[in-house]
Design a protein around this motif. Structure first.
Motif, mmCIF file in Angstrom:
data_model
loop_
_atom_site.group_PDB
_atom_site.id
_atom_site.type_symbol
_atom_site.label_atom_id
_atom_site.label_comp_id
_atom_site.label_asym_id
_atom_site.label_seq_id
_atom_site.Cartn_x
_atom_site.Cartn_y
_atom_site.Cartn_z
ATOM 1 N N VAL A 171 -18.019 -3.744 0.092
ATOM 2 C CA VAL A 171 -17.432 -3.707 1.439
ATOM 3 C C VAL A 171 -16.860 -5.069 1.807
ATOM 4 N N VAL A 172 -17.631 -6.135 1.555
ATOM 5 C CA VAL A 172 -17.185 -7.486 1.904
ATOM 6 C C VAL A 172 -15.939 -7.861 1.105
ATOM 7 N N SER A 173 -15.950 -7.554 -0.192
ATOM 8 C CA SER A 173 -14.794 -7.899 -1.025
ATOM 9 C C SER A 173 -13.543 -7.149 -0.554
ATOM 10 N N THR A 174 -13.712 -5.900 -0.150
ATOM 11 C CA THR A 174 -12.568 -5.125 0.334
ATOM 12 C C THR A 174 -12.011 -5.718 1.628
ATOM 13 N N ALA A 175 -12.912 -6.098 2.529
ATOM 14 C CA ALA A 175 -12.473 -6.698 3.789
ATOM 15 C C ALA A 175 -11.757 -8.019 3.545
ATOM 16 N N MET A 176 -12.275 -8.830 2.637
ATOM 17 C CA MET A 176 -11.648 -10.113 2.332
ATOM 18 C C MET A 176 -10.297 -9.912 1.645
ATOM 19 N N ALA A 177 -10.231 -8.895 0.767
ATOM 20 C CA ALA A 177 -8.960 -8.622 0.096
ATOM 21 C C ALA A 177 -7.900 -8.176 1.102
ATOM 22 N N MET A 178 -8.282 -7.327 2.051
ATOM 23 C CA MET A 178 -7.352 -6.844 3.068
ATOM 24 C C MET A 178 -6.904 -7.984 3.980
ATOM 25 N N ALA A 179 -7.776 -8.997 4.140
ATOM 26 C CA ALA A 179 -7.430 -10.147 4.972
ATOM 27 C C ALA A 179 -6.622 -11.185 4.197
ATOM 28 N N GLY A 180 -6.412 -10.940 2.904
ATOM 29 C CA GLY A 180 -5.608 -11.862 2.104
ATOM 30 C C GLY A 180 -6.289 -13.176 1.792
ATOM 31 N N VAL A 181 -7.609 -13.169 1.656
ATOM 32 C CA VAL A 181 -8.353 -14.399 1.383
ATOM 33 C C VAL A 181 -8.089 -14.852 -0.054
ATOM 34 N N VAL A 182 -7.814 -16.129 -0.212
ATOM 35 C CA VAL A 182 -7.653 -16.729 -1.531
ATOM 36 C C VAL A 182 -8.522 -17.971 -1.601
ATOM 37 N N VAL A 183 -8.842 -18.396 -2.818
ATOM 38 C CA VAL A 183 -9.676 -19.569 -2.995
ATOM 39 C C VAL A 183 -8.998 -20.508 -3.973
ATOM 40 N N GLU A 184 -8.988 -21.778 -3.615
ATOM 41 C CA GLU A 184 -8.407 -22.812 -4.475
ATOM 42 C C GLU A 184 -9.495 -23.381 -5.383
ATOM 43 N N VAL A 185 -9.446 -23.018 -6.652
ATOM 44 C CA VAL A 185 -10.426 -23.526 -7.612
ATOM 45 C C VAL A 185 -9.935 -24.854 -8.163
ATOM 46 N N PRO A 186 -10.736 -25.911 -8.016
ATOM 47 C CA PRO A 186 -10.303 -27.205 -8.539
ATOM 48 C C PRO A 186 -9.968 -27.126 -10.032
ATOM 49 N N GLY A 187 -8.785 -27.610 -10.389
ATOM 50 C CA GLY A 187 -8.368 -27.597 -11.780
ATOM 51 C C GLY A 187 -7.575 -26.378 -12.189
ATOM 52 N N ALA A 188 -7.578 -25.333 -11.349
ATOM 53 C CA ALA A 188 -6.835 -24.118 -11.684
ATOM 54 C C ALA A 188 -5.374 -24.281 -11.286
ATOM 55 N N ASP A 189 -4.479 -23.641 -12.035
ATOM 56 C CA ASP A 189 -3.047 -23.755 -11.764
ATOM 57 C C ASP A 189 -2.646 -22.996 -10.507
ATOM 58 N N GLU A 190 -3.313 -21.849 -10.263
ATOM 59 C CA GLU A 190 -2.960 -21.019 -9.113
ATOM 60 C C GLU A 190 -4.220 -20.629 -8.345
ATOM 61 N N PRO A 191 -4.073 -20.355 -7.039
ATOM 62 C CA PRO A 191 -5.235 -19.909 -6.261
ATOM 63 C C PRO A 191 -5.690 -18.523 -6.720
ATOM 64 N N THR A 192 -6.975 -18.256 -6.544
ATOM 65 C CA THR A 192 -7.561 -16.966 -6.921
ATOM 66 C C THR A 192 -7.653 -16.073 -5.693
ATOM 67 N N ALA A 193 -7.066 -14.902 -5.780
ATOM 68 C CA ALA A 193 -7.112 -13.952 -4.662
ATOM 69 C C ALA A 193 -8.348 -13.069 -4.793
ATOM 70 N N ILE A 194 -9.009 -12.821 -3.665
ATOM 71 C CA ILE A 194 -10.164 -11.928 -3.656
ATOM 72 C C ILE A 194 -9.685 -10.492 -3.851
ATOM 73 N N LYS A 195 -10.368 -9.754 -4.729
ATOM 74 C CA LYS A 195 -10.025 -8.353 -4.982
ATOM 75 C C LYS A 195 -11.125 -7.459 -4.429
ATOM 76 N N GLY A 196 -10.724 -6.353 -3.815
ATOM 77 C CA GLY A 196 -11.676 -5.471 -3.162
ATOM 78 C C GLY A 196 -12.082 -4.292 -4.017
ATOM 79 N N LEU A 197 -13.353 -3.914 -3.944
ATOM 80 C CA LEU A 197 -13.843 -2.769 -4.716
ATOM 81 C C LEU A 197 -13.254 -1.453 -4.210
ATOM 82 N N PHE A 198 -13.238 -1.280 -2.883
ATOM 83 C CA PHE A 198 -12.787 -0.012 -2.330
ATOM 84 C C PHE A 198 -11.273 -0.022 -2.081
#
Length: 527
Positions: free
Chosen positions: A44-71
């Protein structure tokens, strides 16, 4: 002559706190349903975050990681196509089950029990508390069987030596429980922890970690076992036994069903039979031969178990063969002992012993289904990465990036241990968050795992959520028929704080002196 009616004593502060813990702990669902609920909450939380377009900047990564929702369409497709893969690919299954098969032969052939009796029976009376402390700590090699095997044996040898049997009973249980996460030998628990740690390291793509295997904490475990075994013995000798004498706790066990406990105690102190001694001797000789074969295979120049540079660290086929090595020792020694003593007459007996060991592990095999899928969802959705990055940033913002952060982690694990007795279950929850989080502030996953060991063990000997507390209570009532859980917990409390403090100080020594935790595994990233 009339007697006054028994009235319950007024509960003290400690009893009220423990009663509250018991009530709160009883409201938790059993482990499988607990992880089902956590899986759904994560979905449920992952789905809500995905719908809200939450992304996370991982240090050292080339691109931000987008949260993916289960539902979501993508999430449901992921679940239906990887459900079995998430289960079968759960790393602990790959390591724990083979080791468990071998330990089954060593245990059910009588090898482990005979070794414990040999160690107990040959010890002088003054040394018994320290022997019980050490054997109790390292008895985790028998997994949960240690809680049932060691305490009554310790009580019998204490009685035979003229010491208080209840001190041996309580000390054996406390050492086995409070030091459960450490051992001088690699065990199935090491493989289990390492598998869970490995399964969550993928939450930080692009990061270079030193591989975690069943001996990644071995140096730390060896030192911990020796020191905690001494601490347990000191507490038994200087605190528990004198207090039992002051309280007037009876020494003689109440005879049950016509048994003569004194005779049993004398038998425990007596020498092993000639057949058992011969079995142990052959088992030791088998270990020597097996060790020689391994050394010959591994140390020869050009050995295929060396890495490309001709060494063994930080990664090599030898370190990847740890499960095979552990399985080989337990299986060869168990078979050798069983054949000599006549317990193992054919391959059918060996198969039966391994089957019995698996039966004891079936609850975990079932629990692994939801554990594997929960961890897979945590990693796939990106929530683990988001929590790790957010938590690391929060720790840096508050200045808690050194050993203070580790202390907070240990305290949290100790508190959760009052409610979640399963070390693998609790590590599955905490590893998914803290392994990536502490990696982002510079700590190797093997170090986070070592810190978890400290918080995971000490408090489990005072919580009513521990089912083996009830077993111990039944044993205690042979000496004190009126004893209750409060009695038992008050007797266990003297072990908890010293174990916790000494073990934490030991971890601090490894941290501040930057000592290796195991072969090829340090504390800080990039070493």
């Amino acid at each position: 002559m009339s007697t006054a009616p028994n009235t319950p004593a007024k509960a003290g502060l400690t009893d009220r706190i423990l009663n509250g813990v018991e009530r709160a702990g009883n409201k938790l669902p059993e482990p499988f349903m607990l992880f089902v609920i956590l899986f759904l909450i994560t979905g449920v939380v992952s789905t809500a975050m995905a719908m809200a377009g939450v992304v996370v900047e991982v240090p050292g990564a080339d691109e931000p990681t987008a949260i993916k929702g289960l539902f979501t369409g993508e999430g449901l497709t992921w679940l239906t196509t990887t459900l079995g893969e998430n289960y079968i690919g759960f790393p602990p299954l790959v390591t724990v089950l083979p080791i468990l098969l071998a330990i089954g032969i060593a245990q059910h052939s009588g090898l482990l029990g005979a070794a414990i009796r040999k160690t107990f029976g040959s010890s002088p009376a003054w040394m018994l508390p320290y022997v019980v402390g050490f054997v109790g700590v390292v008895s985790s090699i028998m997994a949960d069987s240690a809680f049932v095997v060691v305490p009554p044996l310790a009580a019998l040898v204490f009685k035979a030596a003229g010491r208080h049997p209840v001190a041996g009973l309580l000390g054996g249980f406390a050492a086995a429980g409070a030091g459960y996460s450490t051992n001088i030998f690699p065990t199935s628990l090491d493989a289990l922890f390492a598998g869970i740690t490995t399964s969550v390291m993928g939450a930080l793509p692009g990061y270079e970690f030193t591989p975690v295997n069943p001996i990644s904490n071995w140096f730390f475990n060896i030192v911990s076992s020796l020191i905690l075994g001494f601490v347990a013995g000191f507490i038994i000798d200087r605190i528990i036994e004198p207090r039992l004498s002051r309280q007037g706790v009876p020494v003689d066990e109440t005879a049950v069903d016509g048994e003569e406990p004194a005779d049993d105690a004398q038998q425990m102190r007596a020498a092993l039979t000639s057949v058992e001694n011969r079995g142990l001797l052959i088992a030791v000789l088998s270990a020597v031969v097996l060790t020689a074969l391994f050394l010959l295979a591994f140390l020869l120049p050009g050995s295929p178990w060396r890495n490309e540079d001709g060494g063994f660290l930080p990664k090599s086929p030898l370190l990847d063969s740890i499960v095979f090595i552990v399985v080989s020792y337990f299986m060869v020694l168990g078979i050798a002992y069983g054949v000599v003593t006549g317990v193992l007459r054919s391959s059918r007996d060996a198969v039966r012993m391994m089957s019995d060991a698996l039966k004891e592990m079936l609850p975990f095999v079932v629990l692994a289904f939801i554990l594997g899928n929960f961890i897979a969802l945590f990693n796939w959705s990106g929530i683990g990465t988001w929590i790790a990055v957010t938590g690391a940033n929060g720790l840096e913002a508050t200045g808690l990036t050194g050993f203070a952060a580790i202390l907070g982690f240990i305290v949290l694990a100790s508190c959760l241990n009052l409610f979640i007795i399963s070390g693998s279950g609790m590590w599955a929850i905490m590893a998914a968050v803290f392994v990536p989080m502490f990696s982002l502030i510079g700590y190797e996953p093997a170090f986070t795992q070592a810190a978890f060991r400290v918080g995971d063990s000490a408090t489990q000997v005072i919580t009513p959520m521990n089912p083996y507390m009830i077993v111990l209570l039944g044993m205690l009532r042979k000496y004190e028929p009126e004893a209750g859980l409060g009695t038992l917990m008050s007797r266990m409390l003297p072990f908890v704080v010293p174990f916790w403090l000494v073990w934490t100080i030991l971890l601090a020594v490894f941290f501040f002196f930057d000592l290796p935790l195991g072969p090829g595994n340090g504390i800080f990233l990039g070493q």
